[in-house]
Design an enzyme around this catalytic site. Structure first.
Site, mmCIF file in Angstrom:
data_model
loop_
_atom_site.group_PDB
_atom_site.id
_atom_site.type_symbol
_atom_site.label_atom_id
_atom_site.label_comp_id
_atom_site.label_asym_id
_atom_site.label_seq_id
_atom_site.Cartn_x
_atom_site.Cartn_y
_atom_site.Cartn_z
ATOM 1 C CB THR A 37 -0.911 0.003 1.244
ATOM 2 O OG1 THR A 37 -1.816 -1.102 1.142
ATOM 3 C CG2 THR A 37 -1.695 1.294 1.353
ATOM 4 C CG HIS A 77 -4.891 -9.042 0.153
ATOM 5 N ND1 HIS A 77 -4.211 -9.954 0.930
ATOM 6 C CD2 HIS A 77 -4.497 -7.816 0.597
ATOM 7 C CE1 HIS A 77 -3.435 -9.311 1.791
ATOM 8 N NE2 HIS A 77 -3.601 -8.008 1.602
ATOM 9 C CG ASN A 90 -1.649 -8.972 4.858
ATOM 10 O OD1 ASN A 90 -1.375 -10.068 4.383
ATOM 11 N ND2 ASN A 90 -0.799 -7.971 4.802
ATOM 12 C CE1 TYR A 135 -6.659 -4.863 5.578
ATOM 13 C CE2 TYR A 135 -4.966 -6.061 4.383
ATOM 14 C CZ TYR A 135 -5.351 -4.999 5.164
ATOM 15 O OH TYR A 135 -4.421 -4.059 5.561
ATOM 16 C CG ASN A 194 -5.433 -5.624 9.910
ATOM 17 O OD1 ASN A 194 -5.274 -4.586 10.546
ATOM 18 N ND2 ASN A 194 -5.254 -5.687 8.597
#
Length: 361
Positions: A27, A175, A178, A180, A235
């Site tokens: 990112t 994705h 992580n 998400y 996360n």
């Protein structure tokens, strides 16, 4: 690095690459208004010497835009912006996949466009703050997705994959790492559902397995990759006893689809020794091992030498070294990045790092 396997070409049915180094998705928050731009086209083109570029996480919908200034791929304007990027990379001789990232509960309302909503498998807010235009704010509490919401989100992913191909990408990466949205379905800590998408290993894997199949059917398995992060706790992902069983089942499901690659991100030091490598060995096609922990150039060379289906992803060094492949080839020192400009707008810390030849003056 003379006679380096890492720098040698890689040729499979799905992937024909100039070397075995992948630029990992990172990112960078330069997509003002969530639209890819000329700055981004130049940034990626400068790094086209790597075997494969995987872009920064890119949202398939308004609901997936939880961070400020990340790109998306659901509108015509966004697709046109990405076409500038793919044209520039291809003109420079590179290959590029779009990473599709829906943030799920890792979001704040201030970062969502009008009509966007925070959605997740369960209505559980993630701890921690999200950066917004008003400063750090606690992550928002998501609404638990209905079955209709799940179908709609999967359809958004499929359309995003089609849009990516229309924009000229060589493929897409789902994705599922992580912390998400897809990872949120897989993980017991964020998924407390009692229906067919929660509870058992098979149910928690279902969203990702269905999504992967739908995208592969839409654009081709040879243009579809997926990123996972077993034992990653980023996360607020829970480390639990059934993790090995969960990911072995996921690999079994993915092996039915003949995907281009599996990208394994080593985001913590909590994975049992050899587990990630063993998981990769169970996957039928190419495996990309993320360089996060344990892969310097020597160990990366060893990995690809011992495994002819392996590639190695490198992240942060690409930020300050647009010509990273050339520096590796020459054995040159790497420039060091300024972390203060990782996510700031504009050229500074984005297009201001010189190549080796430019630095020599």
């Amino acid at each position: 690095m003379e006679n380096s396997i890492l720098l040698s070409s890689y040729d499979t049915t799905a992937l024909k690459l100039s070397n075995r180094i992948v630029m990992a998705p990172m990112t960078r928050s330069r997509a003002i208004g969530n639209v890819p731009n000329d700055l981004m086209a130049k940034y990626y083109a400068l790094r086209a010497g790597t075997g494969l570029i995987v872009t920064e996480g890119t949202s398939p919908s308004k609901n997936g835009l939880g961070y400020p200034n990340i790109p998306a791929v659901y509108s015509d304007e966004q697709v046109s912006g990405w076409k500038k990027v793919t044209d520039a990379v291809h003109e420079a001789g590179g290959k590029i996949f779009l990473q599709i990232m829906h943030v799920g509960r890792i979001a704040h309302e201030l970062n969502l466009p009008e009509g966007g909503e925070i959605l997740a498998p369960s209505s559980i807010a993630a701890p921690g703050d999200m950066f917004t235009i008003e400063g750090p704010k606690p992550n928002g509490t998501p609404r638990e997705m209905s079955i209709e919401d799940i179908r709609h989100a999967q359809a958004e992913y499929v359309q995003a994959a089609k849009n990516a191909i229309a924009a000229g990408f060589d493929g897409v990466e789902i994705h599922s790492a992580n912390g998400y949205l897809p990872n949120q379905f897989i993980n017991k800590g964020s998924n407390r559902r009692q229906d067919e998408y929660g509870g058992s290993v098979e149910n928690r894997v279902r969203f990702v397995a269905e999504l992967s199949q739908q995208i592969a059917e839409a654009i081709g398995g040879d243009k579809t990759g997926i990123r996972i992060s077993p034992y990653g706790d980023f996360n607020d992902m829970l480390i639990y006893d059934e993790l090995p069983e969960t990911y072995h089942h996921l690999i079994e499901e993915l092996n039915k689809l003949d995907l281009a690659y599996l990208h394994i991100a080593n985001l913590s030091k909590k994975a049992p020794e050899g587990f990630l490598e063993g998981l990769g060995a169970k996957f039928n096609n190419t495996v990309i091992f993320n360089g996060g922990y344990g892969y310097d150039l020597a160990s990366a060379e060893k990995l690809v030498t011992e495994n002819d289906r392996a590639l190695v992803a490198i992240g942060v060094p690409f930020i300050a070294n647009p010509d990273l492949i050339n520096r590796i080839r020459q054995g040159a020192e790497f420039a060091q990045p300024d972390s203060n400009t990782f996510y700031t707008p504009g050229e500074e810390g984005y297009l201001t790092y010189p190549t080796l030849e430019e630095a020599k003056g």
